[in-house]
Design a protein around this motif. Structure first.
Motif, PDB file in Angstrom:
ATOM      1  N   ARG A 154       0.834  -1.216   0.000  1.00  0.00           N
ATOM      2  CA  ARG A 154       0.000   0.000   0.000  1.00  0.00           C
ATOM      3  C   ARG A 154       0.866   1.262   0.000  1.00  0.00           C
ATOM      4  O   ARG A 154       0.546   2.264  -0.654  1.00  0.00           O
ATOM      5  N   GLU A 155       1.989   1.218   0.714  1.00  0.00           N
ATOM      6  CA  GLU A 155       2.888   2.376   0.818  1.00  0.00           C
ATOM      7  C   GLU A 155       3.887   2.447  -0.324  1.00  0.00           C
ATOM      8  O   GLU A 155       4.727   3.356  -0.350  1.00  0.00           O
ATOM      9  N   ARG A 156       3.809   1.498  -1.261  1.00  0.00           N
ATOM     10  CA  ARG A 156       4.769   1.388  -2.368  1.00  0.00           C
ATOM     11  C   ARG A 156       6.202   1.366  -1.842  1.00  0.00           C
ATOM     12  O   ARG A 156       7.096   2.031  -2.348  1.00  0.00           O
ATOM     13  N   ARG A 157       6.395   0.565  -0.808  1.00  0.00           N
ATOM     14  CA  ARG A 157       7.719   0.412  -0.211  1.00  0.00           C
ATOM     15  C   ARG A 157       8.689  -0.244  -1.185  1.00  0.00           C
ATOM     16  O   ARG A 157       9.890  -0.066  -1.087  1.00  0.00           O
ATOM     17  N   TRP A 158       8.151  -1.022  -2.122  1.00  0.00           N
ATOM     18  CA  TRP A 158       8.972  -1.700  -3.116  1.00  0.00           C
ATOM     19  C   TRP A 158       8.587  -1.189  -4.501  1.00  0.00           C
ATOM     20  O   TRP A 158       7.402  -0.959  -4.784  1.00  0.00           O
ATOM     21  N   ARG A 159       9.579  -1.016  -5.364  1.00  0.00           N
ATOM     22  CA  ARG A 159       9.339  -0.440  -6.683  1.00  0.00           C
ATOM     23  C   ARG A 159       9.723  -1.408  -7.794  1.00  0.00           C
ATOM     24  O   ARG A 159      10.604  -2.248  -7.632  1.00  0.00           O
ATOM     25  N   ALA A 160       9.058  -1.237  -8.921  1.00  0.00           N
ATOM     26  CA  ALA A 160       9.353  -2.051 -10.098  1.00  0.00           C
ATOM     27  C   ALA A 160      10.814  -1.896 -10.506  1.00  0.00           C
ATOM     28  O   ALA A 160      11.355  -0.792 -10.523  1.00  0.00           O
ATOM     29  N   THR A 161      11.463  -3.002 -10.838  1.00  0.00           N
ATOM     30  CA  THR A 161      12.887  -3.049 -11.144  1.00  0.00           C
ATOM     31  C   THR A 161      13.144  -2.881 -12.645  1.00  0.00           C
ATOM     32  O   THR A 161      12.218  -2.785 -13.456  1.00  0.00           O
ATOM     33  N   LEU A 162      14.417  -2.881 -13.021  1.00  0.00           N
ATOM     34  CA  LEU A 162      14.782  -2.865 -14.436  1.00  0.00           C
ATOM     35  C   LEU A 162      14.165  -4.055 -15.172  1.00  0.00           C
ATOM     36  O   LEU A 162      13.761  -3.938 -16.334  1.00  0.00           O
ATOM     37  N   SER A 163      14.093  -5.185 -14.493  1.00  0.00           N
ATOM     38  CA  SER A 163      13.496  -6.378 -15.107  1.00  0.00           C
ATOM     39  C   SER A 163      12.032  -6.147 -15.446  1.00  0.00           C
ATOM     40  O   SER A 163      11.551  -6.552 -16.515  1.00  0.00           O
ATOM     41  N   HIS A 164      11.294  -5.502 -14.531  1.00  0.00           N
ATOM     42  CA  HIS A 164       9.897  -5.189 -14.809  1.00  0.00           C
ATOM     43  C   HIS A 164       9.781  -4.172 -15.945  1.00  0.00           C
ATOM     44  O   HIS A 164       8.877  -4.254 -16.785  1.00  0.00           O
ATOM     45  N   ARG A 165      10.709  -3.219 -15.970  1.00  0.00           N
ATOM     46  CA  ARG A 165      10.646  -2.172 -16.991  1.00  0.00           C
ATOM     47  C   ARG A 165      10.930  -2.732 -18.383  1.00  0.00           C
ATOM     48  O   ARG A 165      10.499  -2.148 -19.386  1.00  0.00           O
ATOM     49  N   PHE A 166      11.653  -3.845 -18.453  1.00  0.00           N
ATOM     50  CA  PHE A 166      11.885  -4.455 -19.760  1.00  0.00           C
ATOM     51  C   PHE A 166      10.570  -4.800 -20.442  1.00  0.00           C
ATOM     52  O   PHE A 166      10.375  -4.502 -21.631  1.00  0.00           O
TER      53      PHE A 166
ATOM     54  N   LEU B  15      19.235  -3.086 -27.283  1.00  0.00           N
ATOM     55  CA  LEU B  15      18.047  -2.732 -28.055  1.00  0.00           C
ATOM     56  C   LEU B  15      17.936  -1.223 -28.288  1.00  0.00           C
ATOM     57  O   LEU B  15      17.047  -0.769 -29.000  1.00  0.00           O
ATOM     58  N   GLY B  16      18.847  -0.455 -27.659  1.00  0.00           N
ATOM     59  CA  GLY B  16      18.834   0.986 -27.857  1.00  0.00           C
ATOM     60  C   GLY B  16      17.860   1.733 -26.977  1.00  0.00           C
ATOM     61  O   GLY B  16      17.388   2.819 -27.342  1.00  0.00           O
ATOM     62  N   TRP B  17      17.570   1.186 -25.798  1.00  0.00           N
ATOM     63  CA  TRP B  17      16.572   1.794 -24.916  1.00  0.00           C
ATOM     64  C   TRP B  17      17.186   2.478 -23.699  1.00  0.00           C
ATOM     65  O   TRP B  17      16.493   2.770 -22.722  1.00  0.00           O
ATOM     66  N   ALA B  18      18.477   2.775 -23.741  1.00  0.00           N
ATOM     67  CA  ALA B  18      19.148   3.381 -22.582  1.00  0.00           C
ATOM     68  C   ALA B  18      18.536   4.729 -22.217  1.00  0.00           C
ATOM     69  O   ALA B  18      18.356   5.044 -21.030  1.00  0.00           O
ATOM     70  N   ASP B  19      18.212   5.536 -23.203  1.00  0.00           N
ATOM     71  CA  ASP B  19      17.652   6.854 -22.911  1.00  0.00           C
ATOM     72  C   ASP B  19      16.252   6.748 -22.312  1.00  0.00           C
ATOM     73  O   ASP B  19      15.864   7.560 -21.471  1.00  0.00           O
ATOM     74  N   ASP B  20      15.486   5.748 -22.721  1.00  0.00           N
ATOM     75  CA  ASP B  20      14.165   5.518 -22.124  1.00  0.00           C
ATOM     76  C   ASP B  20      14.308   5.140 -20.657  1.00  0.00           C
ATOM     77  O   ASP B  20      13.522   5.576 -19.809  1.00  0.00           O
TER      78      ASP B  20
ATOM     79  N   GLY C  25      24.711   5.513 -24.343  1.00  0.00           N
ATOM     80  CA  GLY C  25      23.420   6.040 -24.768  1.00  0.00           C
ATOM     81  C   GLY C  25      22.902   5.251 -25.939  1.00  0.00           C
ATOM     82  O   GLY C  25      23.541   4.293 -26.397  1.00  0.00           O
ATOM     83  N   ASP C  26      21.771   5.647 -26.463  1.00  0.00           N
ATOM     84  CA  ASP C  26      21.153   4.883 -27.553  1.00  0.00           C
ATOM     85  C   ASP C  26      22.045   4.796 -28.791  1.00  0.00           C
ATOM     86  O   ASP C  26      22.036   3.798 -29.506  1.00  0.00           O
TER      87      ASP C  26
END
Length: 333
Positions: free
Chosen positions: A98-110, A296-301, A326-327
């Motif tokens: 509920r408090e968003r104590r944990w955040r989505a990781t690089l793996s989730h962002r993929f 994949l060229g997504w460093a800037d994202d 960078g990309d």
């Protein structure tokens, strides 16, 4: 079978953007959430290892059952007999979500960027209950929570949903703190009644041992898997069924890439051999997915997502960006 099978991160990136790869499915496990600091239930020092049944609101027989097998805490029969073991043990996780104590990781962002940049993500199947996939911009219909989610609440008896914030308020007010971190917690637990049927069976929609998986898993997998060209398996031991069935239900022509600390799935038919369809990329999931996204060229994202990442993911990304990557440096398209 693709004309050129991927053999490393670079060639996997090239395969992802190639015309031969049209449909991608992802199966994830606990390894993708390591960088978020999510409590690990099964490892030494985790919830099951440190469980103290004598502190839990339960009968003597129920405490003995939990002492003999800590997974009794999440058994369906236990919950219907006594909801307090589940709610007391999970209290910090529920409120932390509920408090968003944990955040989505690089793996989730993929997965998020894969969908946004290529449109090839057919489905993400996650075995995790932490709900971090829902923090991304990935459309919810792309996500199948195979074992349910801590961030959604319903009555285990009648199925009526309950608003998550309202449930968390009830947990905070009615469920005692086993861990001594919340001075405002009640000294004793009292039931949380379902708003619809009034039985004390309301809980997060995580799948209890002894319960069936959500129908969505069976419906979506039957629909998705026959056309998959690439299955990414990340951060999972592949020992839990039927989630692990995805690896042998994709077509024989599909590439299977396993991103994990150690090779897994051999008993399911995965064969790591030169020139084969199965690729193993060892190490931490965040490290591998970061390398893949750079290729994949997504460093800037990723740089634009920096503030939303957990500290461990930020550290990896910032070290990369500090090196001037960078990309323009790694784009494979």
């Amino acid at each position: 079978m693709p004309s050129r099978l991927p053999t490393d991160v670079s060639s996997l990136a090239k395969f992802i953007v190639s015309p031969e790869c049209r449909s991608i499915a992802i199966l994830t496990g606990a390894g993708v959430s390591v960088a978020a600091g999510i409590p690990d239930f099964r490892s030494p020092g985790g919830m099951y290892d440190t469980l103290r049944p004598e502190l839990i609101t339960a009968t003597a027989a129920q405490r003995r059952a939990m002492a003999a097998d800590p997974t009794a805490v999440v058994l369906k029969d236990m919950f219907f007999a006594n909801a307090f073991p589940y709610l007391e043990v999970r209290r910090p996780f529920i409120l932390g979500t509920r408090e968003r104590r944990w955040r989505a990781t690089l793996s989730h962002r993929f997965a998020e960027l894969l969908h946004a940049k290529t449109g090839k993500l057919t489905r993400l199947y996650t075995q995790n209950i932490d709900g971090l996939d829902y923090q991304t911009a990935l459309p919810t219909e792309k996500i199948v929570a195979v074992h349910g989610s801590i961030g959604k609440v319903a009555c285990e008896g009648c199925g009526a949903p309950m608003e998550f914030d309202a449930f968390c308020a009830e947990v905070r007010a009615r469920i005692k703190d086993l861990y001594g971190v919340d001075s405002a917690a009640p000294a004793e637990s009292t039931p949380i009644p379902c708003p619809a049927c009034h039985r004390p069976l309301v809980k997060p929609t995580t799948v209890l041992f002894g319960s069936s998986l959500p129908a969505e898993f069976f419906e979506r997998s039957a629909e998705d898997l026959p056309s998959v060209d690439l299955l990414l398996v990340a951060g999972t031991s592949l020992v839990v069924s039927p989630a692990n069935s995805l690896v042998y239900r994709v077509p024989d022509s599909a590439v299977r890439a396993v991103i994990n600390a150690e090779p897994v799935g051999q008993e399911l038919g995965i064969r790591y051999s030169p020139g084969g369809r199965d690729l193993f990329l060892g190490g931490e999931c965040d490290d591998t997915f970061l390398a893949l996204m750079v290729q994949l060229g997504w460093a800037d994202d990723l740089a634009r997502l920096d503030a939303e990442l957990p500290a461990a993911s930020q550290k990896r990304l910032r070290a990369l960006l500090a090196a001037g990557v960078g990309d323009d440096d790694f784009t494979t398209v």
